[in-house]
Enzyme design. Structure first.
Site, mmCIF file in Angstrom:
data_model
loop_
_atom_site.group_PDB
_atom_site.id
_atom_site.type_symbol
_atom_site.label_atom_id
_atom_site.label_comp_id
_atom_site.label_asym_id
_atom_site.label_seq_id
_atom_site.Cartn_x
_atom_site.Cartn_y
_atom_site.Cartn_z
ATOM 1 N N GLU A 1 44.144 37.855 39.242
ATOM 2 C CA GLU A 1 43.906 38.163 40.674
ATOM 3 C C GLU A 1 44.079 36.346 41.449
ATOM 4 O O GLU A 1 43.715 35.804 40.905
ATOM 5 C CB GLU A 1 43.012 38.839 40.512
ATOM 6 C CG GLU A 1 41.928 39.154 42.365
ATOM 7 C CD GLU A 1 40.446 39.586 42.479
ATOM 8 O OE1 GLU A 1 40.563 39.510 41.408
ATOM 9 O OE2 GLU A 1 40.616 39.492 43.116
ATOM 10 N N ARG B 1 38.527 39.101 24.705
ATOM 11 C CA ARG B 1 38.424 37.858 25.181
ATOM 12 C C ARG B 1 38.149 36.780 24.213
ATOM 13 O O ARG B 1 38.594 36.721 23.315
ATOM 14 C CB ARG B 1 37.891 37.369 26.319
ATOM 15 C CG ARG B 1 36.149 37.422 26.556
ATOM 16 C CD ARG B 1 35.792 36.919 27.596
ATOM 17 N NE ARG B 1 36.385 37.709 28.465
ATOM 18 C CZ ARG B 1 36.638 37.428 29.935
ATOM 19 N NH1 ARG B 1 36.859 36.139 30.361
ATOM 20 N NH2 ARG B 1 37.490 38.845 31.020
ATOM 21 N N LYS C 1 34.932 31.493 37.041
ATOM 22 C CA LYS C 1 35.786 30.971 37.958
ATOM 23 C C LYS C 1 34.204 30.659 39.087
ATOM 24 O O LYS C 1 34.405 29.646 39.833
ATOM 25 C CB LYS C 1 35.962 32.393 38.872
ATOM 26 C CG LYS C 1 37.673 32.303 38.532
ATOM 27 C CD LYS C 1 38.611 33.778 38.870
ATOM 28 C CE LYS C 1 39.772 33.862 38.496
ATOM 29 N NZ LYS C 1 39.776 34.920 38.488
HETATM 30 P P1 ATP Z 1 37.308 35.104 34.645
HETATM 31 O O1 ATP Z 1 36.429 36.323 34.754
HETATM 32 O O2 ATP Z 1 37.628 34.532 33.753
HETATM 33 O O3 ATP Z 1 37.448 34.390 36.036
HETATM 34 P P2 ATP Z 1 39.031 37.180 35.445
HETATM 35 O O4 ATP Z 1 39.328 37.531 35.008
HETATM 36 O O5 ATP Z 1 38.812 37.329 36.511
HETATM 37 O O6 ATP Z 1 38.899 35.601 34.722
HETATM 38 P P3 ATP Z 1 41.774 37.590 36.251
HETATM 39 O O7 ATP Z 1 42.740 36.715 36.752
HETATM 40 O O8 ATP Z 1 41.373 38.320 36.652
HETATM 41 O O9 ATP Z 1 40.893 36.747 35.861
HETATM 42 O O10 ATP Z 1 41.906 37.510 34.486
HETATM 43 C C1 ATP Z 1 44.031 37.653 34.528
HETATM 44 C C2 ATP Z 1 44.187 38.189 33.610
HETATM 45 O O11 ATP Z 1 43.573 37.331 32.081
HETATM 46 C C3 ATP Z 1 43.807 39.682 33.536
HETATM 47 O O12 ATP Z 1 44.304 40.445 32.762
HETATM 48 C C4 ATP Z 1 41.795 38.737 31.977
HETATM 49 O O13 ATP Z 1 41.994 40.077 30.864
HETATM 50 C C5 ATP Z 1 43.042 38.041 31.526
HETATM 51 N N1 ATP Z 1 42.341 37.387 31.404
HETATM 52 C C6 ATP Z 1 40.857 36.396 31.586
HETATM 53 N N2 ATP Z 1 40.195 36.096 30.716
HETATM 54 C C7 ATP Z 1 40.362 35.988 30.045
HETATM 55 C C8 ATP Z 1 39.881 35.532 28.267
HETATM 56 N N3 ATP Z 1 39.098 34.473 28.154
HETATM 57 N N4 ATP Z 1 40.491 35.758 27.147
HETATM 58 C C9 ATP Z 1 41.708 36.632 27.259
HETATM 59 N N5 ATP Z 1 42.710 36.622 28.757
HETATM 60 C C10 ATP Z 1 41.366 36.368 29.531
HETATM 61 MG MG MG Z 2 38.722 39.923 36.162
#
Ligand code: ATP
Ligand code: MG
Length: 604
Positions: A61, A296, A306
């Site tokens: 995103e 994760r 974030k």
């Molecule tokens: P965060 O919650 O850590 O800010 P997010 O999930 O909101 O991250 P996205 O842009 O939605 O951020 O994530 C893009 C991709 O990265 C998704 O498929 C998510 O599952 C993956 N992702 C995010 N954090 C991790 C992590 N710690 N380990 C593995 N994959 C991750």
């Molecule tokens: Mg997310």
């Protein structure tokens, strides 16, 4: 039977490989069509058989900077696609109108490239925006309504929440649940046309209000939200919910394996439900994508949320999104971590359903492995103390300097050498001299008398790549601090000459000659937090900030690094790996960051 190659055997577990192996063996995706662009069932049917054996995607995103956790997801999706003759798409999941910005899109593109991945394949640029699918998503919503699979609910948000029930109580059906498809369609169109206020009603799937999986209790598909979208402007005042949008995005792009983190596990039944309905209605092509969840990446001594990263940037706890102490990819790149080290960490952390914490030191181990064979060596003095060689004029000659050479990359069979000179005044590390040496100290110490009045000679050490010297004394400032250390060269001990070893030494000192040393600002970074899990169990992560996470020193560097450019990496002998800061470094004003020391020094 022969045993598998060693590397194979050493590969950490990755259950997704088994899933893909099975799918390929069973031909589950054989003969699937891909039209070259995303689209619905008829679009893909008209296209050719997909040359990609599998399709994966990385779907960020664009509402913030990528961090080390994303690097794992990027590595996983792109490397599985590459390994299996597939393609990985980069898709901006930009269905939420409120938080997304072009700045983040650009930064994400840059960092995925930096990690070494690309989405051009078979002549197609697989970079997509979910917001380009809004038309289809709406059309699919109408189709679900017409088929009796969705309805418009006019309950208030509070009523809806109350009627959803909980783990022990089944939900209560909405009074609007049994309206006819025609009534619902009319309502949905009114929603789309802006005839109702934000939040006045939502479109919901009609599944099962008694399902033990609360996500199947008629989840919302669309909401009314008057917000300007960065791509579609004011074209829409209704926006799809993430859980509805995501499976459709996957299906339109012909994704086979939709990989996400574990928190989406409970959404999988809905993912399958909505895709099955739309495939039955002829809107989406089969075979449909399948969702797989993995744990994760959790690294100790960092936070990746974030919200918390933003807080640290906005409150000035760190110096911006690319602060070298942050686990953002822009920060880690600036710190000097390499794409190779991040990919190694991702691979080694394994892919499984069982979550766990990976120690931050694993990243440093991966970095050292990567840089050991790549980063040219140089000597550096971080905490300088002046050493004067009193018999220089007699042994070497007045006004003379002594050329010295050393390998750029020891252990490699090439002749790349560094050149520098030794002179009568030298910088050494402050810790390499002790006026009253402790037992077992093998570096410089002056001549002195022991407790019984017997004279102890000054210690004898080698200046690395230079000469053997013997300490003869020291000079102090008025305040008692040491102004300089004095020593004499021992003749005929020049490194690399016959007889150089005639005098045995226990200590070898790194140094730089005062006359050709390069002054530099060196930033010694350390962990941002003193606790392994800074935000665990509700703790305020700001309560365990490491006050010593950034220390700046003025150092003296070997002149061989004078032409370093931003991002160039070195091993400063004995000190660790350093990088020329990509923002602040200039030839006229060198600035280096410590990436990591040579050994794990973090106190446990
Ligand atoms: P965060 O919650 O850590 O800010 P997010 O999930 O909101 O991250 P996205 O842009 O939605 O951020 O994530 C893009 C991709 O990265 C998704 O498929 C998510 O599952 C993956 N992702 C995010 N954090 C991790 C992590 N710690 N380990 C593995 N994959 C991750
Ligand atoms: Mg997310």
């Amino acid at each position: 039977m022969s045993s598998p190659p060693k590397e194979e055997a050493a590969k950490p577990g990755n259950f997704l490989r088994a899933v893909i192996d099975r799918d390929l063996a069973e031909g589950n995706y054989a003969g699937r069509h891909f039209a070259g662009t995303p689209g619905d069932a008829s679009h893909h049917r008209a296209g050719a058989v997909d040359v990609a054996k599998i399709r994966t995607r990385f779907p960020p995103e664009p509402n913030g900077y990528l961090h080390v956790g994303h690097a794992k997801s990027i590595w996983l999706n792109f490397s599985l696609a590459a390994e299996y003759g597939g393609v990985c798409h980069l898709r901006f999941d930009d269905t939420n109108p409120e938080k997304e910005e072009q700045e983040y899109v650009d930064a994400i593109v840059e960092m995925v490239h930096w990690l070494g991945y690309d989405w051009q394949a078979n002549g197609v640029n697989h970079l997509y925006y979910a917001s380009n699918y809004f038309d289809f998503m709406y059309r699919a919503a109408e189709a679900l309504v017409e088929a009796g699979h969705a309805y418009v609910d006019e309950q208030s948000a509070d009523q809806m929440r109350a009627n959803r029930g909980d783990f022990n109580t089944p939900g209560t059906p909405s009074p609007f649940r049994e309206r006819s498809p025609a009534q619902n369609l009319a309502r949905l169109r009114e929603m789309r046309d802006g005839q109702h206020a934000d939040g006045a009603m939502v479109l919901r799937a009609k599944i099962d209000m008694a399902s033990p999986n609360i996500n199947l209790r008629d989840p919302a598909l669309y909401r009314i939200k008057r917000a300007t979208h960065h791509n579609t402007g004011d074209a829409w005042c209704i926006y799809p919910m993430y859980t509805y949008a995501h499976p459709l995005e996957d299906a339109l792009e012909g994704i086979t394996h939709s990989i996400c983190t574990l928190e989406f596990e409970d959404q999988r039944p809905f993912y399958d439900w909505v895709l099955e309905r739309l495939a039955d209605l002829g809107l989406l092509a089969r075979p449909l994508p399948k969702q797989y969840e993995f744990a994760r990446l959790n690294l100790t001594y960092i936070v990746t949320s974030k919200r918390k990263l933003r807080q640290m940037v906005e409150e000035g706890i760190v110096d911006g999104w690319d602060d070298p102490r942050l686990p953002t990819l822009v920060g880690m790149r600036r710190r000097g971590y390499t794409p190779e080290s991040l990919r190694l960490l991702a691979e080694r952390s394994g892919v499984s359903k069982a979550g766990g914490w990976i120690d931050y030191s694993s990243l440093d181990i991966a970095l050292r492995e990567d840089l050991d064979a790549k980063a040219p060596r140089a000597m550096a003095v971080l905490e300088p103390l002046k050493l004067v060689l009193s018999n220089w004029d007699q042994v070497i000659g007045k006004g003379q300097t002594l050329p010295c050479t050393a390998a750029m990359l020891p252990g490699r069979n090439d002749d790349a050498m560094r050149h520098f000179t030794l002179g009568p005044e030298v910088w050494i590390e402050r810790e390499d001299f002790m006026e009253e040496p402790l037992k077992g100290y093998h570096r410089l110490s002056p001549p002195r008398f022991d407790g019984h009045g017997a004279r102890i000679e000054g210690s004898i050490v080698r200046l690395k790549y230079g000469y053997v010297i013997q300490c003869t004394g020291l000079k102090k400032n008025f305040d008692g601090t040491i102004a300089e250390v004095q020593a004499r060269l021992i003749p005929d001990t020049r490194s690399g000459t016959p007889g150089a070893d005639a005098v045995k030494t226990k200590g070898v000192l790194t140094w730089v000659a005062a006359h050709d040393a390069l002054p530099a600002e060196v930033r010694l970074y350390d962990r941002l937090f003193t606790e392994a899990q800074p935000d665990a169990a509700g703790r305020d992560f700001k309560s365990c900030l490491n006050p010593g996470s950034k220390k700046t020193v003025t150092a003296w560097l070997e002149p061989s690094v004078a032409r370093a450019r931003g991002d160039d990496k070195f091993q400063f002998e004995r000190h660790g790996y350093f990088v020329a800061d990509r923002v602040d470094h200039a030839e006229a004003r060198p600035v280096f960051n410590r990436i990591t020391p040579l050994k794990e020094t973090w106190a446990r």
